[in-house]
Design an enzyme around this catalytic site. Sequence first.
Site, PDB file in Angstrom:
ATOM      1  N   SER A 101      42.884  -3.854  25.015  1.00  0.00           N
ATOM      2  CA  SER A 101      41.950  -3.682  23.893  1.00  0.00           C
ATOM      3  C   SER A 101      42.333  -4.496  22.660  1.00  0.00           C
ATOM      4  O   SER A 101      41.503  -4.739  21.783  1.00  0.00           O
ATOM      5  CB  SER A 101      41.870  -2.208  23.504  1.00  0.00           C
ATOM      6  OG  SER A 101      43.066  -1.789  22.879  1.00  0.00           O
ATOM      7  N   ALA A 145      39.875   1.943  27.850  1.00  0.00           N
ATOM      8  CA  ALA A 145      40.498   0.755  28.459  1.00  0.00           C
ATOM      9  C   ALA A 145      40.392  -0.446  27.514  1.00  0.00           C
ATOM     10  O   ALA A 145      40.628  -0.305  26.314  1.00  0.00           O
ATOM     11  CB  ALA A 145      39.890   0.490  29.826  1.00  0.00           C
ATOM     12  N   CYS A 146      40.011  -1.599  28.049  1.00  0.00           N
ATOM     13  CA  CYS A 146      40.016  -2.830  27.231  1.00  0.00           C
ATOM     14  C   CYS A 146      39.026  -2.781  26.075  1.00  0.00           C
ATOM     15  O   CYS A 146      39.086  -3.620  25.179  1.00  0.00           O
ATOM     16  CB  CYS A 146      39.720  -4.043  28.101  1.00  0.00           C
ATOM     17  SG  CYS A 146      41.089  -4.431  29.182  1.00  0.00           S
ATOM     18  N   SER A 147      38.081  -1.838  26.097  1.00  0.00           N
ATOM     19  CA  SER A 147      37.111  -1.758  25.005  1.00  0.00           C
ATOM     20  C   SER A 147      37.535  -0.750  23.935  1.00  0.00           C
ATOM     21  O   SER A 147      36.760  -0.446  23.025  1.00  0.00           O
ATOM     22  CB  SER A 147      35.728  -1.380  25.544  1.00  0.00           C
ATOM     23  OG  SER A 147      35.270  -2.381  26.415  1.00  0.00           O
ATOM     24  N   SER A 148      38.748  -0.244  24.035  1.00  0.00           N
ATOM     25  CA  SER A 148      39.167   0.832  23.122  1.00  0.00           C
ATOM     26  C   SER A 148      39.043   0.440  21.648  1.00  0.00           C
ATOM     27  O   SER A 148      38.650   1.258  20.815  1.00  0.00           O
ATOM     28  CB  SER A 148      40.611   1.237  23.424  1.00  0.00           C
ATOM     29  OG  SER A 148      40.710   1.770  24.725  1.00  0.00           O
TER      30      SER A 148
END
Length: 372
Positions: free
Chosen positions: A333, A155-158
């Site tokens: 991300s 998700a956003c931390s990819s």
Amino acid sequence: MHNVAITGTGVFTPTETVTNDELVTAFNAYTDLWNAENAAAIAAGTAEAKPHSSSDFIVAASGIERRHLLDKTGILDPARMFPRFTPRADDQPGFMAEIGVDAARKALSAADIKTADVDLVICAASNMERAYPAVAVEIQQLLGAGGFAFDMNVACSSATFGIQTAADMIRAGSIRRALVINPEICSAHLEWRDRDCHFIFGDVATATLLERDEGLTALRFKVISTRCATQFSNNIRNNNGYLRRTTDAMEDRRDMQFMQNGRKVFKEVLPLVSKHIADHLDDANIAASSLRRLWLHQANKTMNDYIGKKVLGRTPEPGEQPNILHDYANTSSAGSIIAFSKHSNDMASGDKGLICSFGAGYSVGSVIVERA
Ligand code: COA
């Protein structure tokens, strides 16, 4: 163990933009249509009228002023409210690969590296266009890169998780160069008819080139340390997946798009991220006061202001914690990498900074860098 450096970054920015006013006009027209169509049920008390959205709310709650999108026509059509992409044949480049390649070429050109010298391509993003073959392998082929490629989704931390994965392989010696590419077509996973979140996302692609730091003399960012952490939560969730086709209910389900409990995310993620960064800096023996810059995940301006203050122990000076939210909105991300790419050239040799992303999972990833 080898040292690692970030030697180039690239950003693909779609040319189409949508301001809050344009978005709110379309949304309000959609709600008026819906309320008119459902007037009888609303009058009978079996349905609730949909309220209007407001540009003032959007800026105050998020800091977002506009977003870049691959297609605005579908989103601004009150009778449609989702993007319009013409399907591509299997022998044409996919959407994610196309924008990812654009960002990758910019990163390679910034570092003056030939594509054939890349050993690893990671496509790290919140959503994948298809199950397989991996989008990363398609990008590898379109670029003419060597080695191998694979997809990752955190998700956003990819992006930061991808950077740690690539950095670990460079440290271990199995590869020399890696591209971490984040094509985020967020417009296709957003429910544009939901007032609580219709303003949140934009589209973009970013790329980060990492290299073994041996014999490098050009301007670069040494990767001092990387750290990832996860803790399960349902507060940001999207149930779309291949098992969907095995159920009888094929209706237009709200949970097949981005869903969040924004307030809970706010409350739970802030302490998680602040502690993660403090612990990472402590273990790396780096005082927060020695950081010249924070490039944070771009989801919400208030959230970033809070984290910046917590990490530095004071309100960050202008420029110490750059925001790109007003222009790009949340780009999942890619957000922290856009901030890093656009706000790092002025750093002097020895200046340290921290890239940090966070989001669904929950997940949080941080990368400490030093200009060299
Ligand atoms: N226009 C006008 N009013 C709106 C609105 C809109 N588009 N959306 C919500 N409101 C109203 C709500 O109905 C509510 O009204 P009430 O107080 O009368 O009930 C009020 O505004 C506040 O809504 P709320 O949802 O609590 O707003 P918020 O201040 O929490 O901001 C977010 C919403 C989503 C911007 C914010 O919670 C956020 O950014 N959270 C973290 C998100 C995040 O990091 N997610 C990770 C995704 S990668």
